[in-house]
Design a protein around this motif. Structure first.
Motif, PDB file in Angstrom:
ATOM      1  N   ARG A 266       0.713  -1.222   0.071  1.00  0.00           N
ATOM      2  CA  ARG A 266       0.000  -0.051   0.063  1.00  0.00           C
ATOM      3  C   ARG A 266       0.747   1.196   0.076  1.00  0.00           C
ATOM      4  O   ARG A 266       2.075   1.223   0.360  1.00  0.00           O
ATOM      5  CB  ARG A 266      -0.854   0.111   1.349  1.00  0.00           C
ATOM      6  N   PRO A 267       0.291   2.422  -0.355  1.00  0.00           N
ATOM      7  CA  PRO A 267       1.198   3.543  -0.561  1.00  0.00           C
ATOM      8  C   PRO A 267       1.420   3.962   1.059  1.00  0.00           C
ATOM      9  O   PRO A 267       0.316   3.593   1.898  1.00  0.00           O
ATOM     10  CB  PRO A 267       0.215   4.727  -1.236  1.00  0.00           C
ATOM     11  N   PHE A 268       2.354   4.558   1.536  1.00  0.00           N
ATOM     12  CA  PHE A 268       2.853   4.996   2.781  1.00  0.00           C
ATOM     13  C   PHE A 268       3.352   6.544   2.723  1.00  0.00           C
ATOM     14  O   PHE A 268       3.884   6.857   1.805  1.00  0.00           O
ATOM     15  CB  PHE A 268       3.568   4.122   3.330  1.00  0.00           C
ATOM     16  N   ALA A 269       3.180   6.934   3.770  1.00  0.00           N
ATOM     17  CA  ALA A 269       4.054   8.428   4.276  1.00  0.00           C
ATOM     18  C   ALA A 269       5.525   8.234   4.938  1.00  0.00           C
ATOM     19  O   ALA A 269       5.709   7.122   5.432  1.00  0.00           O
ATOM     20  CB  ALA A 269       3.287   9.206   5.011  1.00  0.00           C
ATOM     21  N   LEU A 270       6.447   8.785   4.456  1.00  0.00           N
ATOM     22  CA  LEU A 270       7.637   8.488   5.180  1.00  0.00           C
ATOM     23  C   LEU A 270       8.037   9.901   5.721  1.00  0.00           C
ATOM     24  O   LEU A 270       8.031  10.989   4.954  1.00  0.00           O
ATOM     25  CB  LEU A 270       8.506   8.128   3.858  1.00  0.00           C
ATOM     26  N   LEU A 271       8.319   9.994   7.153  1.00  0.00           N
ATOM     27  CA  LEU A 271       8.617  11.225   7.593  1.00  0.00           C
ATOM     28  C   LEU A 271      10.047  11.397   8.372  1.00  0.00           C
ATOM     29  O   LEU A 271      10.156  10.332   9.000  1.00  0.00           O
ATOM     30  CB  LEU A 271       7.484  11.726   8.698  1.00  0.00           C
ATOM     31  N   LEU A 272      11.176  12.049   7.947  1.00  0.00           N
ATOM     32  CA  LEU A 272      12.476  12.058   8.722  1.00  0.00           C
ATOM     33  C   LEU A 272      12.121  13.014   9.687  1.00  0.00           C
ATOM     34  O   LEU A 272      12.087  14.235   9.626  1.00  0.00           O
ATOM     35  CB  LEU A 272      13.294  12.372   7.701  1.00  0.00           C
ATOM     36  N   PRO A 273      12.336  12.244  10.928  1.00  0.00           N
ATOM     37  CA  PRO A 273      11.902  13.157  11.946  1.00  0.00           C
ATOM     38  C   PRO A 273      12.995  14.574  12.243  1.00  0.00           C
ATOM     39  O   PRO A 273      12.515  15.356  13.002  1.00  0.00           O
ATOM     40  CB  PRO A 273      12.178  12.095  13.380  1.00  0.00           C
ATOM     41  N   ASP A 274      14.221  14.200  11.718  1.00  0.00           N
ATOM     42  CA  ASP A 274      15.078  15.381  11.945  1.00  0.00           C
ATOM     43  C   ASP A 274      14.418  16.938  11.698  1.00  0.00           C
ATOM     44  O   ASP A 274      14.812  17.855  12.020  1.00  0.00           O
ATOM     45  CB  ASP A 274      16.435  15.240  11.183  1.00  0.00           C
ATOM     46  N   MET A 275      13.598  16.664  10.666  1.00  0.00           N
ATOM     47  CA  MET A 275      12.930  17.915   9.895  1.00  0.00           C
ATOM     48  C   MET A 275      11.765  18.264  10.882  1.00  0.00           C
ATOM     49  O   MET A 275      10.776  17.322  10.630  1.00  0.00           O
ATOM     50  CB  MET A 275      12.508  17.837   8.429  1.00  0.00           C
ATOM     51  N   VAL A 276      11.593  19.535  11.526  1.00  0.00           N
ATOM     52  CA  VAL A 276      10.806  19.677  12.337  1.00  0.00           C
ATOM     53  C   VAL A 276       9.987  21.150  11.444  1.00  0.00           C
ATOM     54  O   VAL A 276      10.838  22.054  11.197  1.00  0.00           O
ATOM     55  CB  VAL A 276      11.050  19.938  13.828  1.00  0.00           C
ATOM     56  N   PHE A 277       8.623  21.201  11.330  1.00  0.00           N
ATOM     57  CA  PHE A 277       8.119  22.151  10.778  1.00  0.00           C
ATOM     58  C   PHE A 277       7.298  23.022  11.604  1.00  0.00           C
ATOM     59  O   PHE A 277       6.411  22.516  12.496  1.00  0.00           O
ATOM     60  CB  PHE A 277       7.174  21.803   9.538  1.00  0.00           C
ATOM     61  N   LYS A 278       7.210  24.353  11.326  1.00  0.00           N
ATOM     62  CA  LYS A 278       6.174  25.253  11.663  1.00  0.00           C
ATOM     63  C   LYS A 278       5.336  25.658  10.427  1.00  0.00           C
ATOM     64  O   LYS A 278       5.817  26.386   9.650  1.00  0.00           O
ATOM     65  CB  LYS A 278       6.854  26.625  11.999  1.00  0.00           C
ATOM     66  N   SER A 279       4.161  24.818  10.317  1.00  0.00           N
ATOM     67  CA  SER A 279       3.387  25.150   9.234  1.00  0.00           C
ATOM     68  C   SER A 279       1.847  24.850   9.683  1.00  0.00           C
ATOM     69  O   SER A 279       1.496  23.839  10.586  1.00  0.00           O
ATOM     70  CB  SER A 279       3.784  24.346   8.179  1.00  0.00           C
ATOM     71  N   ARG A 280       0.909  25.501   9.150  1.00  0.00           N
ATOM     72  CA  ARG A 280      -0.376  25.170   9.416  1.00  0.00           C
ATOM     73  C   ARG A 280      -1.187  25.235   7.950  1.00  0.00           C
ATOM     74  O   ARG A 280      -1.306  26.307   7.390  1.00  0.00           O
ATOM     75  CB  ARG A 280      -1.075  26.244  10.197  1.00  0.00           C
ATOM     76  N   PRO A 281      -1.736  23.998   7.524  1.00  0.00           N
ATOM     77  CA  PRO A 281      -1.814  22.688   8.355  1.00  0.00           C
ATOM     78  C   PRO A 281      -0.405  22.197   8.021  1.00  0.00           C
ATOM     79  O   PRO A 281       0.462  22.778   7.512  1.00  0.00           O
ATOM     80  CB  PRO A 281      -2.864  21.997   7.522  1.00  0.00           C
ATOM     81  N   GLY A 282      -0.217  21.008   8.695  1.00  0.00           N
ATOM     82  CA  GLY A 282       1.265  20.412   8.822  1.00  0.00           C
ATOM     83  C   GLY A 282       1.571  20.133   7.290  1.00  0.00           C
ATOM     84  O   GLY A 282       0.670  19.910   6.370  1.00  0.00           O
ATOM     85  N   VAL A 283       2.832  19.705   7.267  1.00  0.00           N
ATOM     86  CA  VAL A 283       3.243  19.707   5.843  1.00  0.00           C
ATOM     87  C   VAL A 283       2.779  18.223   5.181  1.00  0.00           C
ATOM     88  O   VAL A 283       2.039  18.230   4.161  1.00  0.00           O
ATOM     89  CB  VAL A 283       4.829  19.527   5.894  1.00  0.00           C
ATOM     90  N   LEU A 284       2.587  17.132   5.976  1.00  0.00           N
ATOM     91  CA  LEU A 284       1.985  16.057   5.631  1.00  0.00           C
ATOM     92  C   LEU A 284       0.518  16.110   5.096  1.00  0.00           C
ATOM     93  O   LEU A 284       0.099  15.848   4.004  1.00  0.00           O
ATOM     94  CB  LEU A 284       2.157  14.886   6.375  1.00  0.00           C
ATOM     95  N   LYS A 285      -0.143  16.871   5.754  1.00  0.00           N
ATOM     96  CA  LYS A 285      -1.396  17.465   5.422  1.00  0.00           C
ATOM     97  C   LYS A 285      -1.714  18.108   4.086  1.00  0.00           C
ATOM     98  O   LYS A 285      -2.512  17.683   3.268  1.00  0.00           O
ATOM     99  CB  LYS A 285      -2.321  18.101   6.535  1.00  0.00           C
ATOM    100  N   GLN A 286      -0.631  19.065   3.846  1.00  0.00           N
ATOM    101  CA  GLN A 286      -0.692  19.927   2.582  1.00  0.00           C
ATOM    102  C   GLN A 286      -0.276  18.743   1.303  1.00  0.00           C
ATOM    103  O   GLN A 286      -1.028  19.045   0.230  1.00  0.00           O
ATOM    104  CB  GLN A 286       0.329  20.952   2.772  1.00  0.00           C
ATOM    105  N   MET A 287       0.308  17.970   1.734  1.00  0.00           N
ATOM    106  CA  MET A 287       0.972  16.918   0.811  1.00  0.00           C
ATOM    107  C   MET A 287      -0.318  15.961   0.371  1.00  0.00           C
ATOM    108  O   MET A 287      -0.481  15.578  -0.694  1.00  0.00           O
ATOM    109  CB  MET A 287       2.095  15.854   1.139  1.00  0.00           C
ATOM    110  N   MET A 288      -1.062  15.552   1.588  1.00  0.00           N
ATOM    111  CA  MET A 288      -2.236  14.685   1.148  1.00  0.00           C
ATOM    112  C   MET A 288      -3.243  15.273   0.126  1.00  0.00           C
ATOM    113  O   MET A 288      -3.827  14.644  -0.384  1.00  0.00           O
ATOM    114  CB  MET A 288      -2.886  14.510   2.528  1.00  0.00           C
TER     115      MET A 288
END
Ligand code: G1P
Length: 301
Positions: A124-146
């Motif tokens: 199945r498709p999956f998300a990959l998040l490298l925890p070193d990168m921390v974001f200040k963003s609204r909505p969150g970066v992964l949500k923007q990508m979704m």
């Protein structure tokens, strides 16, 4: 297919943060009072992720403990009437059964770490998040990508502009047609020399990937730095599948570097209503002038 699973590679040794990371995983370093890994998990939950897969290694056991309940602590908080702190702890946790842990047995690179998650992710498709990168963003970066994924499907990568001097520290993409919210990626290269970089758009450590990536990673071809690189596998997958870039709204802190980590602490502290006032006073005492945004937060108090 909806993206339900996220992979968090957390096996890295954290040599850039020694001696802090001698006995403690770098992912447990805190930005204000939350471990770096918690920011990535929060971002994934906000984007609708329901299965959290951690690729760990030796000495990473506390990450598993962090995402478990702590009955003694919870009872003590309750007995002392600290109900707000208790509620916050519980709120940070994925539900029972939503986390999985596997180990990368050898440090063969990020691509290899992701490949170690193949059985847990499945077909199945999956998300990959490298925890070193921390974001200040609204909505969150992964949500923007979704949002881009809902439109384009395929593979999606978050990108941002960096100074040309910094391109050799990152994966770089070449931009084709389309808006910031979803454009075609036409090429990518891992840690190019400055003069060879196709742009100054870096891969920001957030991906939505199709499971075919695992087959390519399984071939274990070594790339930049003698490591198995996710970027190389993606580059090969580009022959067959679409890759969409999202130039996300917000800003990143590369908490894998000391400067980024310290900057994240300052930025997140200045945003916290319970901390900003006292913290700005201390910063002023050190002789620093604060930006307008921080002054507003502390004035609100
Ligand atoms: C990894 C990726 C790179 C990406 C970077 C973001 O590199 O390989 O493409 O730009 O994360 O932080 P690393 O930081 O593991 O060297």
């Amino acid at each position: 297919q909806r993206v339900r699973t996220a992979v968090f590679p957390v096996a890295g040794l954290g040599t850039r943060f020694l001696p802090a990371t001698k006995a403690m995983p770098k992912e447990m370093l805190t930005v204000v009072d939350r471990p770096v890994i918690q920011y990535a998990v929060d971002e994934a939950r906000e984007a609708g992720i329901e299965h959290f897969v951690f690729v760990t290694g030796r000495n990473k056991g506390v990450i598993e403990d962090h995402f478990d309940r702590q009955f003694e602590l919870e009872q003590t908080l309750e007995a002392r009437g600290k109900l707000e702190a208790l509620a916050e702890l519980q709120q940070d946790l994925p539900s029972a059964g939503q986390t999985s842990f596997t180990r990368q047995q050898e440090p063969l690179g990020l691509g290899h770490a992701v490949w170690c998650a193949r059985e847990l992710v499945g077909d199945r498709p999956f998300a990959l998040l490298l925890p070193d990168m921390v974001f200040k963003s609204r909505p969150g970066v992964l949500k923007q990508m979704m949002q881009a994924y809902d439109v384009a499907g395929g593979n999606v990568i978050a990108v941002e502009e960096v100074d040309p001097a910094d391109v050799s520290s990152y994966g770089i993409v070449a931009r084709g047609a389309g808006p910031d919210t979803g454009f075609e990626i036409t090429a990518m290269v891992e840690k190019p020399r400055r003069e060879e970089a196709p742009s100054t758009l870096i891969i920001s450590g957030r991906y939505i990937l199709q499971p075919e990536i695992f087959t390519l990673l399984g071939e274990q071809t070594k790339g930049a730095g003698g490591e198995i690189q996710i970027t190389d596998a993606m580059q090969r997958l580009m022959d067959r599948q679409r890759f969409t870039g999202v130039k996300y709204q917000g800003r990143s802190f590369d908490c894998g570097s000391k400067i980024g980590f310290l900057a994240a602490n300052v930025a997140f502290a200045l945003e916290r209503e319970d901390i900003a006032g006292g913290f700005t006073a201390e910063i002023r005492k050190l002789g620093f002038v604060l930006p307008e945004e921080a002054r507003r937060v502390s004035a609100k108090r």
